[in-house]
Scaffold this active site. Structure first.
Site, PDB file in Angstrom:
ATOM      1  N   HIS A 272      40.986  60.047  52.905  1.00 35.85           N
ATOM      2  CA  HIS A 272      40.071  60.699  51.965  1.00 35.85           C
ATOM      3  C   HIS A 272      39.002  59.720  51.484  1.00 35.85           C
ATOM      4  O   HIS A 272      37.843  59.875  51.826  1.00 35.85           O
ATOM      5  CB  HIS A 272      40.789  61.355  50.783  1.00 35.85           C
ATOM      6  CG  HIS A 272      41.860  62.309  51.174  1.00 35.85           C
ATOM      7  ND1 HIS A 272      41.623  63.389  52.005  1.00 35.85           N
ATOM      8  CD2 HIS A 272      43.185  62.346  50.882  1.00 35.85           C
ATOM      9  CE1 HIS A 272      42.746  64.046  52.200  1.00 35.85           C
ATOM     10  NE2 HIS A 272      43.722  63.440  51.538  1.00 35.85           N
ATOM     11  N   ASP A 323      45.515  67.323  57.900  1.00 37.65           N
ATOM     12  CA  ASP A 323      46.122  67.185  56.581  1.00 37.65           C
ATOM     13  C   ASP A 323      47.090  68.330  56.267  1.00 37.65           C
ATOM     14  O   ASP A 323      48.190  68.390  56.789  1.00 37.65           O
ATOM     15  CB  ASP A 323      45.026  67.063  55.535  1.00 37.65           C
ATOM     16  CG  ASP A 323      45.531  66.524  54.198  1.00 37.65           C
ATOM     17  OD1 ASP A 323      46.760  66.465  54.006  1.00 37.65           O
ATOM     18  OD2 ASP A 323      44.716  66.166  53.338  1.00 37.65           O
TER      19      ASP A 323
END
Length: 456
Positions: A272, A323
């Site tokens: 991220h 993810d």
């Protein structure tokens, strides 16, 4: 085995009439500008497979289950409570069934390797299984059944927040002592030992879930393998880091590791890294670490927008991951990355690698390079001596004048339907006519699993 492609993106660029000879899972010959020979399997557009650098496989089972608004404005933190309630119900059989569907869908989408950021370790009461690596073994079994290449990233998780806060009840299935984790890691190594091309790293979950001393010890457990960590995903995480240490998460990580003599470098993948200052962005780019971007999940969770334009412009490496697996889609991840930059900067073709360069091809190549780097493997190419990890696109999806990089642009930005036709992983065909060869059995098991889990 011989595969012939109308056009293929090879190590030398786009070539027409490409004939690959595959033996022992590798490409042993590549001829271009040739007609198909009798007996050749004929295909449309050939591409190297894409790595998926960040997956939580079990979350595939909760796709679509967290789209109901709560009493107040929802956020990542409220979504996390839904996730905790879901995983509370999962048995080892459930985890394996869900992971198998996720991995089959990844192959159908054009991903040929997955980095599994694996933090679900223990039984539903938080106690270790008799085999502490039970769930790592289930992940390995799902990879073996589907044929996807696996980079297993066992996660060390110990705390609920900065400063070593005790873990919450919802985190009980994640938590290990350092000694437990060392045993778990060794068991995970044995789980993947017989998987073709599998490798292993470690993943301290996040700076809020490990103390500084624990972080240093965990890093030492993987002296050669990849190192992955969640960092700076949420504004609250940044604020909590500043309140605790006086430093922002990326800033703290870079400084702390450098002071210990083990700087953040090419082995690291920062997942991220959404909320960075310009100084942090430049420092991360200069470090050689990979930014692990998960654009569809980050959009779904309302995380924010990674400064991809500045990061890539400074020479930073990035790759993409699925993810939470809400939607498993190579072009979807890459398009969302580009579109987020367009919305933030009010510009177009932001991630193209220069003037007159294709945006789709730029994204595709950068994600292959960064993803391979993050997962500790060589960049896959259609070239002699390389593993036969190949994706074939349906040529009928493209107009006659749509050629070379236009194939990739069309796939990423203008597909009206799934156009991955076939996929081979190390020479083994795993997808045909758009479907994983074992999809029917995998999907039936998954549906039965979800029916049971959601009825509890």
């Amino acid at each position: 085995m011989h595969l012939w492609f109308q056009s293929a993106l090879t190590e030398k660029g786009w070539q027409d009439g490409v004939r690959l000879t595959i033996e022992g899972g590798q490409i042993i010959a590549l001829d271009a500008g040739v007609a198909a020979a009798p007996g050749d399997a004929r295909h449309g557009i050939g591409l190297p497979g894409q790595p998926n650098l960040h997956s939580h496989a079990f979350q595939r089972g909760m796709a679509g289950l967290a789209e109901v608004r709560g009493e107040s404005r929802d956020s990542f933190w409220s979504w996390r409570q839904v996730m905790y309630r879901f995983l509370d119900r999962l048995t080892p059989d459930d985890v394996e069934a869900i992971a198998a569907l996720a991995y089959a869908e990844m192959l159908e989408a054009g991903f040929t390797r997955v980095g599994e950021f694996h933090y679900l370790h223990h039984d539903r009461d938080g106690a270790a299984y008799a085999d502490i690596g039970e769930l790592s073994a289930r992940i390995a079994a799902a990879a073996e059944a589907t044929g996807i290449a696996l980079t297993l990233l066992p996660v060390f998780y110990a705390h609920a927040g900065f400063g070593g806060l005790p873990p919450t009840e919802g985190q009980r299935r994640f938590v290990n002592s350092l000694d437990q984790f060392a045993v778990l890691l060794e068991r995970a190594r044995t789980s993947i030992a017989n998987l073709p091309a599998a490798n292993i790293g470690v993943a301290p979950h996040s700076l809020r879930a490990v103390t500084a001393d624990e972080l240093m010890e965990v890093v030492q457990l993987a002296p050669e393998g990849p190192l992955h960590i969640h960092v700076a995903e949420q504004v609250k995480e940044v604020e909590d880091s500043v309140a605790f240490s006086g430093k922002r998460p990326v800033e703290w990580l870079m400084q702390a590791m450098a002071e210990k003599g083990t700087p953040v470098d090419r082995r690291w993948c920062l997942i991220h890294a959404t909320h960075m200052t310009d100084a942090e962005t430049m420092a991360l780019a200069a470090s050689g670490a990979t930014a692990g971007l998960c654009p569809l999940t980050e959009a779904n969770l309302g995380d924010g927008i990674f400064p991809a334009d500045r990061f890539a412009g400074a020479g930073g490496y990035y790759g993409v991951g699925t993810d939470s697996n809400i939607l498993i889609d190579v072009p979807g991840e890459l398009a969302m990355l580009e579109y987020s930059q367009r919305l933030a900067l009010r510009s177009r073709n932001v991630m193209a690698a220069g003037a007159n360069r294709s945006t789709g091809r730029s994204l595709f190549d950068a994600a292959r390079r960064g993803g391979a780097r993050a997962l500790g493997v060589a960049v896959g190419e259609l070239a002699v001596g390389q593993s036969a990890d190949i994706v074939a696109l349906d040529a009928s999806a493209f107009a006659d004048g749509q050629r070379t990089d236009g194939y990739v642009d069309g796939w990423i930005f203008a597909s009206r339907r799934p156009i991955v036709d076939s996929v081979w992983r190390h020479g083994r065909q795993v997808v045909q006519a758009g479907r994983h060869l074992s999809r029917d059995a995998i999907e039936a098991r998954y549906k039965a699993t979800l029916a049971k889990v959601l009825a509890e």
